[in-house]
Design a protein around this motif. Sequence first.
Motif, PDB file in Angstrom:
ATOM      1  N   GLN A 104       0.854  -1.160   0.155  1.00 54.05           N
ATOM      2  CA  GLN A 104       0.460   0.103  -0.039  1.00 54.05           C
ATOM      3  C   GLN A 104       1.119   1.751   0.185  1.00 54.05           C
ATOM      4  O   GLN A 104       0.950   2.208  -0.295  1.00 54.05           O
ATOM      5  CB  GLN A 104      -1.071  -0.439   0.938  1.00 54.05           C
ATOM      6  CG  GLN A 104      -0.419  -0.039   2.101  1.00 54.05           C
ATOM      7  CD  GLN A 104      -0.858  -0.605   3.492  1.00 54.05           C
ATOM      8  OE1 GLN A 104      -1.436  -1.411   3.321  1.00 54.05           O
ATOM      9  NE2 GLN A 104      -1.185  -0.031   4.852  1.00 54.05           N
ATOM     10  N   HIS A 105       2.558   1.226   0.496  1.00 56.52           N
ATOM     11  CA  HIS A 105       3.089   2.571   0.491  1.00 56.52           C
ATOM     12  C   HIS A 105       3.632   2.461  -1.227  1.00 56.52           C
ATOM     13  O   HIS A 105       4.743   3.727  -0.570  1.00 56.52           O
ATOM     14  CB  HIS A 105       4.267   2.282   1.587  1.00 56.52           C
ATOM     15  CG  HIS A 105       3.403   1.938   2.644  1.00 56.52           C
ATOM     16  ND1 HIS A 105       2.514   2.860   3.711  1.00 56.52           N
ATOM     17  CD2 HIS A 105       3.452   0.981   3.937  1.00 56.52           C
ATOM     18  CE1 HIS A 105       2.424   2.509   4.917  1.00 56.52           C
ATOM     19  NE2 HIS A 105       2.470   1.752   4.570  1.00 56.52           N
ATOM     20  N   GLU A 116      -1.868  13.478   1.675  1.00 57.47           N
ATOM     21  CA  GLU A 116      -1.105  12.288   1.659  1.00 57.47           C
ATOM     22  C   GLU A 116      -0.412  12.603  -0.465  1.00 57.47           C
ATOM     23  O   GLU A 116      -0.097  12.509  -0.767  1.00 57.47           O
ATOM     24  CB  GLU A 116      -2.083  11.245   0.691  1.00 57.47           C
ATOM     25  CG  GLU A 116      -1.907   9.240   0.288  1.00 57.47           C
ATOM     26  CD  GLU A 116      -0.849   9.653   1.530  1.00 57.47           C
ATOM     27  OE1 GLU A 116       0.680   9.111   0.969  1.00 57.47           O
ATOM     28  OE2 GLU A 116      -1.300   9.346   2.492  1.00 57.47           O
ATOM     29  N   HIS A 134       6.084   7.743   5.116  1.00 59.40           N
ATOM     30  CA  HIS A 134       4.732   7.167   4.505  1.00 59.40           C
ATOM     31  C   HIS A 134       4.328   7.223   3.307  1.00 59.40           C
ATOM     32  O   HIS A 134       3.362   8.473   4.022  1.00 59.40           O
ATOM     33  CB  HIS A 134       4.159   5.978   5.638  1.00 59.40           C
ATOM     34  CG  HIS A 134       5.508   5.228   7.149  1.00 59.40           C
ATOM     35  ND1 HIS A 134       5.031   4.912   7.720  1.00 59.40           N
ATOM     36  CD2 HIS A 134       7.049   5.548   6.532  1.00 59.40           C
ATOM     37  CE1 HIS A 134       6.327   4.634   8.630  1.00 59.40           C
ATOM     38  NE2 HIS A 134       7.140   4.839   8.114  1.00 59.40           N
ATOM     39  N   HIS A 175       0.730   6.370   0.527  1.00 61.80           N
ATOM     40  CA  HIS A 175      -0.340   5.306   0.602  1.00 61.80           C
ATOM     41  C   HIS A 175      -0.757   5.508  -0.346  1.00 61.80           C
ATOM     42  O   HIS A 175      -1.175   6.324  -1.112  1.00 61.80           O
ATOM     43  CB  HIS A 175      -0.977   5.993   1.903  1.00 61.80           C
ATOM     44  CG  HIS A 175      -1.114   5.684   3.706  1.00 61.80           C
ATOM     45  ND1 HIS A 175      -0.148   7.249   4.192  1.00 61.80           N
ATOM     46  CD2 HIS A 175      -0.570   5.004   4.518  1.00 61.80           C
ATOM     47  CE1 HIS A 175       0.137   6.301   5.122  1.00 61.80           C
ATOM     48  NE2 HIS A 175       0.292   5.027   5.439  1.00 61.80           N
TER      49      HIS A 175
END
Length: 231
Positions: free
Chosen positions: A136-137, A180, A191, A193
């Motif tokens: 997912q990263h 994000e 991180h 996403h």
Amino acid sequence: LPMHDAFKVWDIRGESLESVEARIHDGVPPEGLLDRAAGMAERVRRIPTWLALTPQTSVVEVGPGVGYIMQAMVNRCGFERITGLDVAPAMTAQARARLERDGLSSECFRFEVYDGVHFPWKDGAIELFYSVAAIQHIPKPYAYNVLLEMDRCLAPGGTAVVQLLSWDILAREPGSFAEEIRNQIEGKTVHWHHFYERVELESIARFALQAAEYRIYQEDVSIWIAWRKRA
């Protein structure tokens, strides 16, 4: 290949093992990490209802962090050996340090580093791939490539199980999407996403992977894809 910006947060040099454990496990306290890993290992085992395992099964975890789920999989399934595949040499070094600190066998737990694109195995070499809270990263083309590389390297009849984030997470964290996107456009070392939905994963399983059978399983903000390669 040069390391993609999304991978750099996993390859921080000079960070303490304790700091890494806190950062990559969402603040779960050290005494809770094995229980958390055991729960994830149980999902890997039960989501593909067709899965049959033996101690000799060849197993690879993609994005293993410092190896807690690998440890849980060995404890539950009795594997003789399990390999962790990672893009980050620093994380692999932390995993080896964690195993040494906790007195675990370096013969049972192995680690490989790859370039983020090409898996280091021949076609049909591995019987089980799994990945939890890792794919997912990374950007979706790289994530889709992971699924394709898993399928290429799976033995006929072999299984892959991958946990991802569903779009449902935006209902819980509605402000997260804009942040994000900014992080990714600016290439920040944080991180990243990416989010997935059922129709997307079903189409991949049916048409791109042409799986013998597959299962899409949703739980809270997680969405899992499991498939069996044609014999």
